[in-house]
Design an enzyme around this catalytic site. Structure first.
Site, PDB file in Angstrom:
ATOM      1  N   HIS A 284       6.257 -11.910   5.995  1.00  0.00           N
ATOM      2  CA  HIS A 284       5.884 -11.493   4.635  1.00  0.00           C
ATOM      3  C   HIS A 284       7.270 -11.128   3.835  1.00  0.00           C
ATOM      4  O   HIS A 284       8.199 -10.608   4.854  1.00  0.00           O
ATOM      5  CB  HIS A 284       5.297 -10.147   4.614  1.00  0.00           C
ATOM      6  CG  HIS A 284       5.555  -8.980   5.542  1.00  0.00           C
ATOM      7  ND1 HIS A 284       5.147  -9.217   6.842  1.00  0.00           N
ATOM      8  CD2 HIS A 284       6.042  -8.027   5.255  1.00  0.00           C
ATOM      9  CE1 HIS A 284       5.699  -8.020   7.355  1.00  0.00           C
ATOM     10  NE2 HIS A 284       6.183  -7.370   6.563  1.00  0.00           N
TER      11      HIS A 284
ATOM     12  N   HIS B 236       9.035  -8.820   1.317  1.00  0.00           N
ATOM     13  CA  HIS B 236       8.992  -7.859   0.353  1.00  0.00           C
ATOM     14  C   HIS B 236       9.759  -7.864  -0.832  1.00  0.00           C
ATOM     15  O   HIS B 236      11.052  -8.362  -0.755  1.00  0.00           O
ATOM     16  CB  HIS B 236       9.692  -6.412   0.804  1.00  0.00           C
ATOM     17  CG  HIS B 236       8.907  -5.934   2.196  1.00  0.00           C
ATOM     18  ND1 HIS B 236       8.083  -4.748   1.933  1.00  0.00           N
ATOM     19  CD2 HIS B 236       9.104  -6.070   3.500  1.00  0.00           C
ATOM     20  CE1 HIS B 236       7.762  -4.459   3.322  1.00  0.00           C
ATOM     21  NE2 HIS B 236       8.478  -5.388   4.134  1.00  0.00           N
TER      22      HIS B 236
ATOM     23  N   ILE C  32       0.826  -1.127  -0.059  1.00  0.00           N
ATOM     24  CA  ILE C  32      -0.095  -0.041   0.059  1.00  0.00           C
ATOM     25  C   ILE C  32       1.025   1.385   0.042  1.00  0.00           C
ATOM     26  O   ILE C  32       0.524   2.352  -0.263  1.00  0.00           O
ATOM     27  CB  ILE C  32      -0.969   0.011   1.188  1.00  0.00           C
ATOM     28  CG1 ILE C  32      -2.083   0.875   0.998  1.00  0.00           C
ATOM     29  CG2 ILE C  32      -0.125   0.296   2.558  1.00  0.00           C
ATOM     30  CD1 ILE C  32      -3.183   0.598   1.937  1.00  0.00           C
TER      31      ILE C  32
ATOM     32  N   SER D 149       6.636  -4.183  10.996  1.00  0.00           N
ATOM     33  CA  SER D 149       5.586  -3.571  11.622  1.00  0.00           C
ATOM     34  C   SER D 149       4.444  -4.336  11.573  1.00  0.00           C
ATOM     35  O   SER D 149       3.286  -4.124  12.261  1.00  0.00           O
ATOM     36  CB  SER D 149       5.456  -2.341  10.850  1.00  0.00           C
ATOM     37  OG  SER D 149       5.065  -2.416   9.539  1.00  0.00           O
TER      38      SER D 149
HETATM   39  P1  AMP Z   1       7.108  -4.659   7.701  1.00  0.00           P
HETATM   40  O1  AMP Z   1       7.425  -3.266   8.320  1.00  0.00           O
HETATM   41  O2  AMP Z   1       8.336  -5.045   6.940  1.00  0.00           O
HETATM   42  O3  AMP Z   1       6.284  -5.095   8.640  1.00  0.00           O
HETATM   43  O4  AMP Z   1       6.253  -4.294   6.321  1.00  0.00           O
HETATM   44  C1  AMP Z   1       4.727  -4.313   6.157  1.00  0.00           C
HETATM   45  C2  AMP Z   1       4.313  -3.646   5.043  1.00  0.00           C
HETATM   46  O5  AMP Z   1       2.934  -3.868   4.858  1.00  0.00           O
HETATM   47  C3  AMP Z   1       4.571  -2.143   4.764  1.00  0.00           C
HETATM   48  O6  AMP Z   1       5.501  -1.852   3.916  1.00  0.00           O
HETATM   49  C4  AMP Z   1       3.399  -1.574   4.716  1.00  0.00           C
HETATM   50  O7  AMP Z   1       3.137  -0.586   3.694  1.00  0.00           O
HETATM   51  C5  AMP Z   1       2.441  -2.671   4.118  1.00  0.00           C
HETATM   52  N1  AMP Z   1       1.099  -2.848   4.425  1.00  0.00           N
HETATM   53  C6  AMP Z   1       0.511  -2.515   5.505  1.00  0.00           C
HETATM   54  N2  AMP Z   1      -1.032  -2.492   5.490  1.00  0.00           N
HETATM   55  C7  AMP Z   1      -1.344  -2.672   4.036  1.00  0.00           C
HETATM   56  C8  AMP Z   1      -2.480  -3.039   3.148  1.00  0.00           C
HETATM   57  N3  AMP Z   1      -3.569  -2.983   3.907  1.00  0.00           N
HETATM   58  N4  AMP Z   1      -2.317  -3.342   1.922  1.00  0.00           N
HETATM   59  C9  AMP Z   1      -0.949  -3.631   1.605  1.00  0.00           C
HETATM   60  N5  AMP Z   1       0.094  -3.359   2.212  1.00  0.00           N
HETATM   61  C10 AMP Z   1       0.274  -3.050   3.266  1.00  0.00           C
END
Ligand code: AMP
Length: 111
Positions: free
Chosen positions: A97, A99, A31, A92
């Site tokens: 996940h 990336h 997002i 976060s």
């Molecule tokens: P991390 O900081 O590695 O845990 O990555 C979490 C990622 O999830 C971040 O890059 C956010 O931008 C992404 N994110 C959070 N909520 C959503 C959502 N609803 N749809 C797509 N990406 C999301």
């Protein structure tokens, strides 16, 4: 898992911009993209992080990275796979996940 945003995305309860889906995994666009191509790949089963996931699921995800990179057209030019883990890793969302970032030259070392 209750109150896990990525479990809700995997279950279709929260919409996502899907790139790939099967019974085990989902890949969807971040997002808040940090590169022209920024896709998150998650297992549908909840694991908090890379320390918790089983090897079979992780190996399956590796095969899907290859597939997604091909579909995004970044397999040839290269890309980066990042798995932020825990506090210092700046994780976060506590659902494993990967990336998948591409479409531009990355920098090293990371900040
Ligand atoms: P991390 O900081 O590695 O845990 O990555 C979490 C990622 O999830 C971040 O890059 C956010 O931008 C992404 N994110 C959070 N909520 C959503 C959502 N609803 N749809 C797509 N990406 C999301």
């Amino acid at each position: 898992m209750e109150n896990c945003i990525f479990c809700k995305i995997a279950a279709g309860e929260i919409p996502s911009n899907k790139v790939y889906e099967d019974e085990k995994v989902l890949a969807f666009r971040d997002i808040d993209p940090q590169a022209p191509e920024h896709v998150l790949l998650i297992p549908k089963q909840h694991f908090d992080n890379i320390l918790e996931v089983d090897g079979e699921t992780f190996a399956y995800m590796q095969g899907i990275v290859k597939r997604v990179a091909n579909e995004l057209g970044i397999a040839e030019t290269g890309f980066r796979v990042v798995i932020n883990t825990g506090k210092d890793g700046m994780q976060s969302v506590n659902h494993l996940h990967m990336h998948i970032l591409g479409g531009r030259s990355m920098q090293w070392p990371p900040g």
